[in-house]
Each structure stands twice: as structure tokens, then as C-alpha cells.
Design a protein around this motif. Structure first.
Motif, PDB file in Angstrom:
ATOM      1  N   MET A  19       0.844  -1.178   0.000  1.00  0.00           N
ATOM      2  CA  MET A  19       0.000   0.000   0.000  1.00  0.00           C
ATOM      3  C   MET A  19       0.889   1.241   0.000  1.00  0.00           C
ATOM      4  O   MET A  19       1.844   1.334   0.754  1.00  0.00           O
ATOM      5  CB  MET A  19      -0.894  -0.020   1.261  1.00  0.00           C
ATOM      6  N   SER A  20       0.551   2.191  -0.860  1.00  0.00           N
ATOM      7  CA  SER A  20       1.344   3.418  -0.942  1.00  0.00           C
ATOM      8  C   SER A  20       1.050   4.320   0.255  1.00  0.00           C
ATOM      9  O   SER A  20       0.041   4.155   0.945  1.00  0.00           O
ATOM     10  CB  SER A  20       1.024   4.173  -2.229  1.00  0.00           C
ATOM     11  N   ASP A  21       1.947   5.297   0.486  1.00  0.00           N
ATOM     12  CA  ASP A  21       1.715   6.275   1.551  1.00  0.00           C
ATOM     13  C   ASP A  21       0.418   7.028   1.308  1.00  0.00           C
ATOM     14  O   ASP A  21      -0.324   7.321   2.230  1.00  0.00           O
ATOM     15  CB  ASP A  21       2.877   7.268   1.640  1.00  0.00           C
TER      16      ASP A  21
ATOM     17  N   MET B  50      -6.857   6.124   3.757  1.00  0.00           N
ATOM     18  CA  MET B  50      -7.592   5.208   4.637  1.00  0.00           C
ATOM     19  C   MET B  50      -7.704   5.800   6.034  1.00  0.00           C
ATOM     20  O   MET B  50      -8.757   5.720   6.664  1.00  0.00           O
ATOM     21  CB  MET B  50      -6.896   3.843   4.688  1.00  0.00           C
ATOM     22  N   ILE B  51      -6.620   6.383   6.525  1.00  0.00           N
ATOM     23  CA  ILE B  51      -6.634   6.973   7.863  1.00  0.00           C
ATOM     24  C   ILE B  51      -7.609   8.134   7.908  1.00  0.00           C
ATOM     25  O   ILE B  51      -8.410   8.265   8.823  1.00  0.00           O
ATOM     26  CB  ILE B  51      -5.221   7.430   8.266  1.00  0.00           C
ATOM     27  N   ARG B  52      -7.573   8.992   6.921  1.00  0.00           N
ATOM     28  CA  ARG B  52      -8.441  10.178   6.892  1.00  0.00           C
ATOM     29  C   ARG B  52      -9.883   9.787   6.640  1.00  0.00           C
ATOM     30  O   ARG B  52     -10.796  10.466   7.072  1.00  0.00           O
ATOM     31  CB  ARG B  52      -7.979  11.166   5.841  1.00  0.00           C
ATOM     32  N   GLY B  53     -10.094   8.715   5.855  1.00  0.00           N
ATOM     33  CA  GLY B  53     -11.442   8.277   5.570  1.00  0.00           C
ATOM     34  C   GLY B  53     -12.198   9.177   4.595  1.00  0.00           C
ATOM     35  O   GLY B  53     -13.407   9.089   4.490  1.00  0.00           O
TER      36      GLY B  53
ATOM     37  N   GLY C  86     -11.245   9.514   1.244  1.00  0.00           N
ATOM     38  CA  GLY C  86     -10.928   9.145  -0.133  1.00  0.00           C
ATOM     39  C   GLY C  86      -9.883  10.032  -0.791  1.00  0.00           C
ATOM     40  O   GLY C  86      -9.790  10.087  -1.998  1.00  0.00           O
ATOM     41  N   GLY C  87      -9.124  10.756   0.006  1.00  0.00           N
ATOM     42  CA  GLY C  87      -8.066  11.603  -0.533  1.00  0.00           C
ATOM     43  C   GLY C  87      -8.517  13.008  -0.890  1.00  0.00           C
ATOM     44  O   GLY C  87      -7.732  13.786  -1.420  1.00  0.00           O
ATOM     45  N   ARG C  88      -9.766  13.370  -0.588  1.00  0.00           N
ATOM     46  CA  ARG C  88     -10.264  14.705  -0.949  1.00  0.00           C
ATOM     47  C   ARG C  88      -9.450  15.819  -0.313  1.00  0.00           C
ATOM     48  O   ARG C  88      -9.141  16.821  -0.967  1.00  0.00           O
ATOM     49  CB  ARG C  88     -11.743  14.851  -0.552  1.00  0.00           C
ATOM     50  N   THR C  89      -9.077  15.664   0.947  1.00  0.00           N
ATOM     51  CA  THR C  89      -8.321  16.706   1.628  1.00  0.00           C
ATOM     52  C   THR C  89      -6.950  16.894   0.993  1.00  0.00           C
ATOM     53  O   THR C  89      -6.529  18.023   0.724  1.00  0.00           O
ATOM     54  CB  THR C  89      -8.172  16.380   3.126  1.00  0.00           C
ATOM     55  N   ILE C  90      -6.276  15.801   0.734  1.00  0.00           N
ATOM     56  CA  ILE C  90      -4.944  15.883   0.125  1.00  0.00           C
ATOM     57  C   ILE C  90      -5.039  16.496  -1.264  1.00  0.00           C
ATOM     58  O   ILE C  90      -4.236  17.360  -1.624  1.00  0.00           O
ATOM     59  CB  ILE C  90      -4.286  14.483   0.074  1.00  0.00           C
ATOM     60  N   ARG C  91      -6.030  16.072  -2.057  1.00  0.00           N
ATOM     61  CA  ARG C  91      -6.189  16.640  -3.403  1.00  0.00           C
ATOM     62  C   ARG C  91      -6.456  18.133  -3.336  1.00  0.00           C
ATOM     63  O   ARG C  91      -5.919  18.905  -4.137  1.00  0.00           O
ATOM     64  CB  ARG C  91      -7.300  15.923  -4.164  1.00  0.00           C
ATOM     65  N   ALA C  92      -7.281  18.568  -2.383  1.00  0.00           N
ATOM     66  CA  ALA C  92      -7.591  20.000  -2.259  1.00  0.00           C
ATOM     67  C   ALA C  92      -6.338  20.802  -1.917  1.00  0.00           C
ATOM     68  O   ALA C  92      -6.109  21.883  -2.458  1.00  0.00           O
ATOM     69  CB  ALA C  92      -8.676  20.219  -1.209  1.00  0.00           C
TER      70      ALA C  92
END
Length: 125
Positions: free
Chosen positions: A1-3, A9-12, A14-20
Motif C-alpha cells: 500500500m502506498s503512503d 484510509m486513515i483520513r477516511g 478518499g483523498g479529498r483533503t490531500i487533493r484539495a
């Protein structure tokens, strides 16, 4: 599993926060503004003059977003006319090393990327 997958998964979300966050950091003007502010505190007008092609509106919007995200500090002085200065926060300064690394990668790989683009263009023309 990538970072990235692990973080999602930890944030729950789906990566929306990181993408923003990445959308904001990687927009057309953010890195130019951050690089300019890396030189020190700058007044709005001076910042506008040091970044060719950016409109006052886009500079204002980008600075607001950077201030909102804690990357830039805005200081208003009660003077006539009002003086407003911008500076990087510690979080903003922490963006400089990865930004320089990315810029270095781009510079190093320009010849390969240009050759690949030309080859692609020739194949698809």
C-alpha cells in the motif's frame, strides 16, 4: 500500500483533503508567490510587480487562500494610505525545499520530456 493510499484510509475521505491541498499548492501562481516571499516580507504592490502576468484579482485570491491555509501571514498597518505586507509562515517556508526539489526534477528532465512530446506529436500527427 502506498503512503497516499494509507493516508486516505486513515483520513477516511478518499483523498479529498490531500487533493484539495495539492490543488492549491500546485496552481499556476502559488509557487511563484511562495518563491517570491521566500526573499522576505513584501508589500502587495511590490509582489504584484515581481510576478509578471498575474492580475491583481488573482494575486489577491491566491494570497487569501495561502493565508487561509496558514502558509502566508498578512499584516495590515493602520497608516494612510494603508500598508499591507505579506510574509511566509513557518509552514510556508517548509514548502520551499520540496518546491525546489520539484523544480530541480523538472529542469533535469526537460530534454527527455521535450523529446517525448516531439515523438508523441510525430506519432499522432
Amino acid at each position: 500500500m502506498s503512503d497516499y493510499e494509507h493516508t486516505c484510509m486513515i483520513r477516511g475521505d478518499g483523498g479529498r483533503t490531500i487533493r484539495a491541498i495539492l490543488d492549491q499548492i500546485c496552481n499556476k501562481w502559488t509557487l511563484l508567490i511562495v518563491a517570491t516571499l521566500d526573499q522576505g516580507t513584501v508589500r502587495f504592490t511590490d509582489l504584484h510587480q515581481q510576478i509578471p502576468g498575474i492580475s491583481q484579482r488573482m494575486l489577491t485570491l491566491t494570497l487569501r487562500n495561502l493565508e487561509r491555509d496558514g502558509l502566508v501571514a498578512r499584516t495590515v498597518y493602520a497608516e494612510v494610505p494603508p500598508r499591507v505586507e505579506y510574509a511566509l509562515t513557518d509552514t510556508g517556508r517548509s514548502l520551499i525545499p520540496p518546491a525546489l526539489a520539484l523544480a530541480g526534477w523538472a529542469i533535469e528532465h526537460v530534454p527527455h520530456i521535450e523529446a517525448s512530446r516531439a515523438a508523441y506529436q510525430a506519432r499522432t500527427a
